[in-house]
Design an enzyme around this catalytic site. Structure first.
Site, PDB file in Angstrom:
ATOM      1  N   TYR A  17      64.554 134.370  20.563  1.00 10.49           N
ATOM      2  CA  TYR A  17      63.644 133.843  21.580  1.00 10.49           C
ATOM      3  C   TYR A  17      64.398 133.842  22.901  1.00 10.49           C
ATOM      4  O   TYR A  17      65.378 133.107  23.067  1.00 10.49           O
ATOM      5  CB  TYR A  17      63.224 132.436  21.169  1.00 10.49           C
ATOM      6  N   TYR A 171      55.698 124.447  14.490  1.00  8.26           N
ATOM      7  CA  TYR A 171      57.117 124.309  14.851  1.00  8.26           C
ATOM      8  C   TYR A 171      57.353 123.065  15.707  1.00  8.26           C
ATOM      9  O   TYR A 171      58.208 122.231  15.411  1.00  8.26           O
ATOM     10  CB  TYR A 171      57.593 125.557  15.615  1.00  8.26           C
ATOM     11  N   HIS A 172      56.577 122.941  16.774  1.00  7.89           N
ATOM     12  CA  HIS A 172      56.817 121.852  17.717  1.00  7.89           C
ATOM     13  C   HIS A 172      56.357 120.505  17.183  1.00  7.89           C
ATOM     14  O   HIS A 172      56.771 119.460  17.686  1.00  7.89           O
ATOM     15  CB  HIS A 172      56.151 122.170  19.050  1.00  7.89           C
ATOM     16  N   LYS A 533      58.656 111.646  33.829  1.00 11.90           N
ATOM     17  CA  LYS A 533      58.894 113.050  33.460  1.00 11.90           C
ATOM     18  C   LYS A 533      58.598 113.919  34.689  1.00 11.90           C
ATOM     19  O   LYS A 533      57.484 114.415  34.861  1.00 11.90           O
ATOM     20  CB  LYS A 533      57.967 113.461  32.303  1.00 11.90           C
ATOM     21  N   ASP A 537      58.416 120.114  32.722  1.00 12.50           N
ATOM     22  CA  ASP A 537      58.890 119.983  31.341  1.00 12.50           C
ATOM     23  C   ASP A 537      57.965 119.059  30.561  1.00 12.50           C
ATOM     24  O   ASP A 537      57.816 117.889  30.890  1.00 12.50           O
ATOM     25  CB  ASP A 537      60.322 119.430  31.347  1.00 12.50           C
ATOM     26  N   HIS A 539      58.266 118.554  27.156  1.00 12.68           N
ATOM     27  CA  HIS A 539      58.884 118.031  25.928  1.00 12.68           C
ATOM     28  C   HIS A 539      59.111 116.531  26.124  1.00 12.68           C
ATOM     29  O   HIS A 539      60.113 116.106  26.700  1.00 12.68           O
ATOM     30  CB  HIS A 539      60.205 118.749  25.646  1.00 12.68           C
TER      31      HIS A 539
END
Length: 659
Positions: A17, A171-172, A533, A537, A539
């Site tokens: 990736y 996945y996340h 935040k 981003d 996440h």
């Protein structure tokens, strides 16, 4: 007796990736990796591209080229794939909210290379539901987002039949704290929501073909046996859903096809060389069982908890795959776990838990309702809190982090250039290229293409052909997204923090609560913390856990979710009268964003409020931020959140006394 050599199965696709800085730099990296034996590309886009902004948008400041490659227009896409014939390549693009646009740019680039659409092979992730739960790169609300997903699917199965238009991405979810049962259920609920959206808009005769193109992208964690069983459970549950819910008769169309990246959440900053062994174990979980083997594997580099991996680090991960595929005899045998009582028991246990969760979501009205009610997000925040609490308490051992922490200095992490850094000049250079591209295009062609796109969105028509026309005309990523923002509006997903149940207990948190009460009494009101935040981003896992633990420690907490400008954060600090500001940034843009917050706070007359920052922040950057006025820096090595809370309380107490 004659010795017959078993026929070897063809290996999975080998990917890394990657993407950073610019299209030209990323193209150079791709061609280098392909020359080393990589067999497919996995494109990482930067955050402005993922959230539908051009590189010169105010929200893109500090984010351009940091976590991926900036792609603003067809010129960038053509540079990205220069000397890489797309009709011969298998390309995976991790793109979600603007997936229709990036696929349109890819198709337009292939057409300019002389390739037919029908020859293209690859995947768009195109799973926006998990963006509301984990990565945060959504733009629109769930319903218009699903409409765009449906547009891509109903277009590609006819026009680009070898393409996987939807990569249901669990996945996340695991990165956000999902248990195996939650990962199974939430991903399958997403797939059901997508198929329910698409079924009415494609002919019944074509539906099996549509189902056959749905793929998955999963995570493999360190609990090797559980993860292997999870993949076998995924395979069986997907077959069951396709057969029983949708009446898909063709067994091949029901096959669970998936790619994988092994767990990044478990990579440690402490003793990072140990990550090599973790990556090996996690890869084995998705390649050993033939009946549930991944179709494509991409592995993180051993040092990704420290920063961007260098080409050598990516090569090391690629060599691991090649050794497994070509030096071992793994591909010469059938499924070595068939008939195992233990494996069957665990698979059945996981499927039972997933079915129970799926039933609960179905009773709520499906995945979209479970997102909008914050049910799924809340459950992820709670399960992640349990995971972190177990590590803090020593119940879950992480070697080198909470046990066997003594270490020799690592020769792999010393010296200049031990991680890759993005040259700050690359952002300015990208913006200059963007301005030149805009100046050189046919504005009337752009206007006509945009008008057609806008009317297609307003009328509910499929946006793919108008988007491909926009790509050829020179429309930019920001312009395409803005046109759809004007039609669909924007969306802010629930954070899941307000309703998440506290998971921490014991003496340590009790001591911090007592100290919060003492300092609050001295201040005359409850300690108030703003968790922010800044930038693009999305996440948010770390920020959410800090917010939940601060509340559990007795503080008042202000947390408004992701994607805030420094100006919005400073304004909130003023309005809320907070005692401390905590900033979480994982995209590498910590220096420009944190320093802007500090500068704005000083200009607003609240420079005495301490600012703390957390994220993947290299030691040199830590020195810069501390010199700029940041009070504390926390990185992944600071895994004990309760200890961080104690530190923040003392910081507030110290500033109060100084005042």
């Amino acid at each position: 007796m004659t010795d017959k050599t078993p026929a070897r199965e063809k290996p999975w696709l080998f990917r890394t990736y990657s993407g950073h800085s610019s299209a030209a730099e990323s193209n150079k990296l791709y061609r280098t990796n392909l020359a080393k034996g990589q067999t497919g590309l996995s494109i990482a886009f930067d955050l402005p591209t993922q959230t539908g902004y051009d590189s010169d948008h105010p929200l893109a400041k500090g984010e351009v080229g940091k976590v991926g490659v900036p792609v603003c227009h067809i010129g960038d896409m053509m540079t990205l794939f220069q000397d890489i014939p797309l009709e011969k390549m298998n390309t995976s693009m991790t793109i979600n909210a603007p997936a229709a646009w990036l696929l349109s740019l890819y198709i337009a680039t292939a057409e300019r290379q002389g390739a037919a659409r029908s020859a293209l092979n690859g995947t768009t992730q195109n799973d926006v539901i998990k963006e509301y739960l984990s990565r945060g790169t959504y733009i629109f609300a769930p319903q218009p987002s699903l409409k765009l997903t449906g547009d891509v699917i109903s277009f590609t199965y006819r026009e680009v039949p070898k393409w996987n238009p939807m990569n249901v991405c669990s996945y996340h979810l695991q990165e956000a704290g999902a248990t195996p049962e939650q990962e199974l259920a939430f991903a399958l609920a997403t797939a059901i929501a997508v198929l329910d959206t698409v079924k009415p808009i494609v002919p019944d005769a074509d539906f099996e073909q549509v189902v056959s193109r749905i793929s998955f992208f999963v995570n493999a964690g360190i609990r090797f046996v559980t993860e292997l069983c999870k993949m076998r459970a995924f395979t069986q549950l997907w077959d069951e859903i396709c057969r029983d819910r949708y009446g898909v008769k063709d067994e091949k169309a029901r096959r669970f096809r998936y790619g994988v990246q092994v767990n990044s959440l478990g990579l440690t900053e402490q003793q990072p060389e140990n990550n090599v062994y973790r990556i090996v174990m996690e890869m084995l979980a998705v390649v050993l069982s033939k009946n549930a083997r991944a179709r494509a594997v991409q592995l993180p580099a051993w040092n990704e908890a420290l920063g961007l991996p260098r080409p050598w680090d990516q090569q090391w991960s690629l060599r691991l795959q090649q050794i497994m595929a070509y030096e071992s005899d793994l591909l010469e045998f059938g499924d070595i776990f068939d008939g195992s009582i233990e494996i069957e028991r665990k698979v059945n246990e996981l499927m039972a838990g997933a079915r129970e969760e799926l039933k609960r979501i179905d009773e709520m009205g499906g995945a979209v309702n479970a997102v909008e009610s914050s049910y799924m997000k809340q459950k992820l925040v709670e399960s992640n809190a349990r995971r972190i609490g177990a590590i803090e308490a020593g119940e879950q051992i992480v070697v080198g982090v909470n046990k066997w922490t003594e270490t020799e200095p690592s020769p792999l992490t010393t010296g200049d250039g031990s991680i890759l850094t993005v040259d700050p000049k690359s952002e300015a250079e990208q913006i200059e290229r963007l301005k030149a591209f805009r100046a050189g295009r046919d504005q009337s062609a752009v206007a006509a293409a945009m008008a057609n796109l806008r009317s297609a969105a307003q009328e509910g028509r499929n946006v793919m052909e108008p988007s491909i026309a926009c790509a050829h005309a020179g429309v930019t990523t920001g312009e395409w997204s803005q046109a759809l923002r004007e039609v669909f509006g924007e969306y802010r997903a629930p954070t899941g923090v307000a309703r998440a149940a506290a998971q921490s207990g014991g003496d340590k948190i009790g001591v911090v609560r007592t100290r919060v009460d003492q300092v609050s009494a001295e201040l005359g009101r409850r300690i108030k913390m703003l968790v922010g935040k800044p930038g693009l981003d999305g996440h948010s896992n770390g920020a959410e856990q800090i917010a939940v633990r601060a509340r559990d420690a007795g503080m008042e907490v202000v947390y408004e979710g992701i994607r805030l400008t420094p100006a919005q954060i400073v304004n909130a600090a003023l309005e809320e009268g907070v005692h401390v500001v905590g900033l979480s940034i994982l995209s590498g843009s910590h220096i420009p964003l944190v320093t802007e917050v500090l500068d704005r706070m000083r200009a607003a007359g609240i420079g005495d409020i301490p600012v703390v920052a957390g994220g993947i922040i290299p030691p040199e950057d830590e020195k810069i931020l501390l010199a700029a006025g940041c009070a504390r820096i926390y990185t992944p090595k600071d895994y004990d959140i309760t200890a961080i809370m104690g530190d923040i309380v003392e910081l507030v107490a110290g500033r109060a006394k100084a005042a």
